[in-house]
Motif scaffolding. Sequence first.
Motif, PDB file in Angstrom:
ATOM      1  N   SER A 187     -10.588  -0.016   5.017  1.00 42.10           N
ATOM      2  CA  SER A 187     -10.297  -0.058   6.476  1.00 42.10           C
ATOM      3  C   SER A 187      -9.616   1.500   6.504  1.00 42.10           C
ATOM      4  O   SER A 187      -8.957   0.923   7.612  1.00 42.10           O
ATOM      5  CB  SER A 187      -9.340  -1.134   6.450  1.00 42.10           C
ATOM      6  N   TYR A 188      -9.298   2.026   5.671  1.00 40.16           N
ATOM      7  CA  TYR A 188      -8.783   2.691   5.727  1.00 40.16           C
ATOM      8  C   TYR A 188      -9.161   4.325   7.272  1.00 40.16           C
ATOM      9  O   TYR A 188     -10.159   3.981   7.267  1.00 40.16           O
ATOM     10  CB  TYR A 188      -8.445   3.882   4.566  1.00 40.16           C
ATOM     11  N   VAL A 189      -7.688   4.663   7.800  1.00 41.52           N
ATOM     12  CA  VAL A 189      -7.896   5.131   9.424  1.00 41.52           C
ATOM     13  C   VAL A 189      -7.194   6.396   9.175  1.00 41.52           C
ATOM     14  O   VAL A 189      -5.685   5.890   8.540  1.00 41.52           O
ATOM     15  CB  VAL A 189      -8.242   5.201  10.040  1.00 41.52           C
ATOM     16  N   PRO A 190      -7.293   7.775   9.325  1.00 45.81           N
ATOM     17  CA  PRO A 190      -6.117   8.139   9.137  1.00 45.81           C
ATOM     18  C   PRO A 190      -5.254   7.779  10.493  1.00 45.81           C
ATOM     19  O   PRO A 190      -5.937   7.874  12.124  1.00 45.81           O
ATOM     20  CB  PRO A 190      -6.428   9.676   9.182  1.00 45.81           C
ATOM     21  N   LYS A 191      -3.910   8.436  10.760  1.00 46.95           N
ATOM     22  CA  LYS A 191      -3.261   8.391  11.256  1.00 46.95           C
ATOM     23  C   LYS A 191      -3.678   9.683  12.732  1.00 46.95           C
ATOM     24  O   LYS A 191      -3.940  10.325  12.270  1.00 46.95           O
ATOM     25  CB  LYS A 191      -1.837   8.517  10.978  1.00 46.95           C
ATOM     26  N   ASN A 192      -3.144   9.066  13.784  1.00 45.63           N
ATOM     27  CA  ASN A 192      -3.681   9.873  14.862  1.00 45.63           C
ATOM     28  C   ASN A 192      -4.906  10.165  14.820  1.00 45.63           C
ATOM     29  O   ASN A 192      -5.555  10.977  15.653  1.00 45.63           O
ATOM     30  CB  ASN A 192      -2.788  11.274  15.183  1.00 45.63           C
ATOM     31  N   SER A 193      -5.897   9.282  14.073  1.00 38.38           N
ATOM     32  CA  SER A 193      -7.721   9.424  14.522  1.00 38.38           C
ATOM     33  C   SER A 193      -8.258   9.265  15.810  1.00 38.38           C
ATOM     34  O   SER A 193      -7.397   7.988  16.236  1.00 38.38           O
ATOM     35  CB  SER A 193      -7.946   9.007  13.576  1.00 38.38           C
ATOM     36  N   ASN A 194      -8.631   9.654  16.095  1.00 36.94           N
ATOM     37  CA  ASN A 194      -9.700   8.896  17.143  1.00 36.94           C
ATOM     38  C   ASN A 194     -10.771   8.141  17.166  1.00 36.94           C
ATOM     39  O   ASN A 194     -11.613   6.988  17.583  1.00 36.94           O
ATOM     40  CB  ASN A 194     -10.425   9.764  18.343  1.00 36.94           C
ATOM     41  N   CYS A 205       0.990  -1.177  -0.265  1.00 37.08           N
ATOM     42  CA  CYS A 205       0.254   0.230  -0.291  1.00 37.08           C
ATOM     43  C   CYS A 205       0.628   1.034   0.091  1.00 37.08           C
ATOM     44  O   CYS A 205       1.986   1.324   1.085  1.00 37.08           O
ATOM     45  CB  CYS A 205      -0.901   0.071   1.037  1.00 37.08           C
ATOM     46  N   ILE A 206       0.867   2.173  -0.614  1.00 40.94           N
ATOM     47  CA  ILE A 206       1.151   3.915  -0.538  1.00 40.94           C
ATOM     48  C   ILE A 206       0.027   4.328  -0.191  1.00 40.94           C
ATOM     49  O   ILE A 206       0.857   5.656  -0.371  1.00 40.94           O
ATOM     50  CB  ILE A 206       1.838   4.086  -2.290  1.00 40.94           C
ATOM     51  N   VAL A 207      -0.656   4.404   0.457  1.00 41.29           N
ATOM     52  CA  VAL A 207      -1.493   5.766   1.825  1.00 41.29           C
ATOM     53  C   VAL A 207      -0.271   5.780   2.662  1.00 41.29           C
ATOM     54  O   VAL A 207      -1.158   5.156   3.479  1.00 41.29           O
ATOM     55  CB  VAL A 207      -2.664   4.569   1.201  1.00 41.29           C
ATOM     56  N   ASN A 208       0.331   6.457   2.858  1.00 40.94           N
ATOM     57  CA  ASN A 208       1.255   6.394   4.142  1.00 40.94           C
ATOM     58  C   ASN A 208       0.966   7.522   5.149  1.00 40.94           C
ATOM     59  O   ASN A 208       1.311   7.736   6.472  1.00 40.94           O
ATOM     60  CB  ASN A 208       2.402   7.149   3.461  1.00 40.94           C
ATOM     61  N   ASP A 209      -0.613   7.987   4.651  1.00 43.64           N
ATOM     62  CA  ASP A 209      -1.008   8.574   5.937  1.00 43.64           C
ATOM     63  C   ASP A 209      -1.952   7.979   6.740  1.00 43.64           C
ATOM     64  O   ASP A 209      -3.198   8.011   7.578  1.00 43.64           O
ATOM     65  CB  ASP A 209      -1.708   9.783   5.377  1.00 43.64           C
ATOM     66  N   CYS A 210      -2.436   6.776   6.662  1.00 45.76           N
ATOM     67  CA  CYS A 210      -2.491   5.790   7.624  1.00 45.76           C
ATOM     68  C   CYS A 210      -2.436   4.912   8.011  1.00 45.76           C
ATOM     69  O   CYS A 210      -1.433   4.885   8.497  1.00 45.76           O
ATOM     70  CB  CYS A 210      -3.612   4.077   5.949  1.00 45.76           C
ATOM     71  N   HIS A 211      -2.936   4.948   9.207  1.00 43.51           N
ATOM     72  CA  HIS A 211      -3.054   4.506  10.584  1.00 43.51           C
ATOM     73  C   HIS A 211      -2.013   2.810  10.399  1.00 43.51           C
ATOM     74  O   HIS A 211      -1.472   2.589  10.880  1.00 43.51           O
ATOM     75  CB  HIS A 211      -3.400   3.988  11.503  1.00 43.51           C
ATOM     76  N   TYR A 212      -2.536   2.268   9.569  1.00 43.44           N
ATOM     77  CA  TYR A 212      -1.883   0.922   9.579  1.00 43.44           C
ATOM     78  C   TYR A 212      -1.226   0.930   8.218  1.00 43.44           C
ATOM     79  O   TYR A 212      -0.481  -0.440   8.020  1.00 43.44           O
ATOM     80  CB  TYR A 212      -3.356   0.183   8.572  1.00 43.44           C
ATOM     81  N   TRP A 213      -0.326   2.064   7.459  1.00 45.64           N
ATOM     82  CA  TRP A 213       0.369   1.460   6.859  1.00 45.64           C
ATOM     83  C   TRP A 213       2.150   1.849   7.578  1.00 45.64           C
ATOM     84  O   TRP A 213       1.880   2.295   8.713  1.00 45.64           O
ATOM     85  CB  TRP A 213       1.267   2.767   5.378  1.00 45.64           C
ATOM     86  N   LYS A 214       3.304   1.271   6.754  1.00 41.09           N
ATOM     87  CA  LYS A 214       3.962   1.170   7.292  1.00 41.09           C
ATOM     88  C   LYS A 214       5.420   1.027   6.371  1.00 41.09           C
ATOM     89  O   LYS A 214       5.056   0.881   5.077  1.00 41.09           O
ATOM     90  CB  LYS A 214       4.588  -0.590   8.254  1.00 41.09           C
ATOM     91  N   GLN A 215       6.674   1.785   7.338  1.00 38.01           N
ATOM     92  CA  GLN A 215       8.120   1.527   5.601  1.00 38.01           C
ATOM     93  C   GLN A 215       7.911   0.208   5.061  1.00 38.01           C
ATOM     94  O   GLN A 215       7.561  -0.823   4.811  1.00 38.01           O
ATOM     95  CB  GLN A 215       8.750   1.589   6.640  1.00 38.01           C
ATOM     96  N   CYS A 220       1.548  -2.410   4.291  1.00 40.51           N
ATOM     97  CA  CYS A 220      -0.261  -2.741   5.078  1.00 40.51           C
ATOM     98  C   CYS A 220       0.105  -3.514   6.197  1.00 40.51           C
ATOM     99  O   CYS A 220       0.471  -4.832   6.381  1.00 40.51           O
ATOM    100  CB  CYS A 220      -1.268  -2.620   4.254  1.00 40.51           C
ATOM    101  N   ALA A 221      -0.151  -2.993   7.961  1.00 40.73           N
ATOM    102  CA  ALA A 221       0.120  -3.956   9.042  1.00 40.73           C
ATOM    103  C   ALA A 221      -1.194  -3.823   9.385  1.00 40.73           C
ATOM    104  O   ALA A 221      -0.589  -4.749  10.810  1.00 40.73           O
ATOM    105  CB  ALA A 221       1.520  -2.149  10.062  1.00 40.73           C
ATOM    106  N   ALA A 222      -1.706  -3.767   8.380  1.00 36.98           N
ATOM    107  CA  ALA A 222      -3.572  -3.991   9.164  1.00 36.98           C
ATOM    108  C   ALA A 222      -3.598  -5.523   9.387  1.00 36.98           C
ATOM    109  O   ALA A 222      -2.927  -6.159   8.478  1.00 36.98           O
ATOM    110  CB  ALA A 222      -4.655  -3.699   9.011  1.00 36.98           C
ATOM    111  N   ASN A 223      -4.330  -5.982  10.634  1.00 39.43           N
ATOM    112  CA  ASN A 223      -4.014  -7.538  10.430  1.00 39.43           C
ATOM    113  C   ASN A 223      -5.203  -8.193   9.660  1.00 39.43           C
ATOM    114  O   ASN A 223      -5.024  -9.338   8.847  1.00 39.43           O
ATOM    115  CB  ASN A 223      -4.800  -8.392  11.040  1.00 39.43           C
ATOM    116  N   GLU A 224      -5.746  -7.693   9.177  1.00 32.57           N
ATOM    117  CA  GLU A 224      -6.755  -7.550   8.285  1.00 32.57           C
ATOM    118  C   GLU A 224      -7.443  -6.630   7.340  1.00 32.57           C
ATOM    119  O   GLU A 224      -7.196  -5.339   8.162  1.00 32.57           O
ATOM    120  CB  GLU A 224      -8.094  -8.954   8.587  1.00 32.57           C
ATOM    121  N   ILE A 225      -8.120  -6.295   6.139  1.00 31.56           N
ATOM    122  CA  ILE A 225      -8.188  -4.904   5.586  1.00 31.56           C
ATOM    123  C   ILE A 225      -9.780  -5.436   4.744  1.00 31.56           C
ATOM    124  O   ILE A 225     -10.095  -6.323   4.401  1.00 31.56           O
ATOM    125  CB  ILE A 225      -8.065  -4.916   4.719  1.00 31.56           C
TER     126      ILE A 225
END
Length: 82
Positions: free
Chosen positions: A64-71, A7-17, A21-26
Amino acid sequence: MTQHIHCIVNDCHYWKQGNMCAANEILVATDQFGATQPDKIDCNMAKQLTPQTAGTCMQTCCKSYVPKNSNKVFQDGVKKMS
Ligand code: SF4
């Protein structure tokens, strides 16, 4: 078995270097579904959802996208793997 989603959506909570995608499921859905359903409707309800046609790649999205630092990070039950 672990998932392997690029995944290249780097403002997602689950994105990693490494563009992973580091989500356990999407949940991948149609744009229309993603735009109209609340965040809590995600992988946790996937088996109950009615499949839909998209037509083109452009009409699909990662629900499953959710912005980083989102509540809302914990609303959908998706977990971030290390
Ligand atoms: S949850 Fe979706 S948008 Fe977020 S990193 Fe994973 S694939 Fe990308």
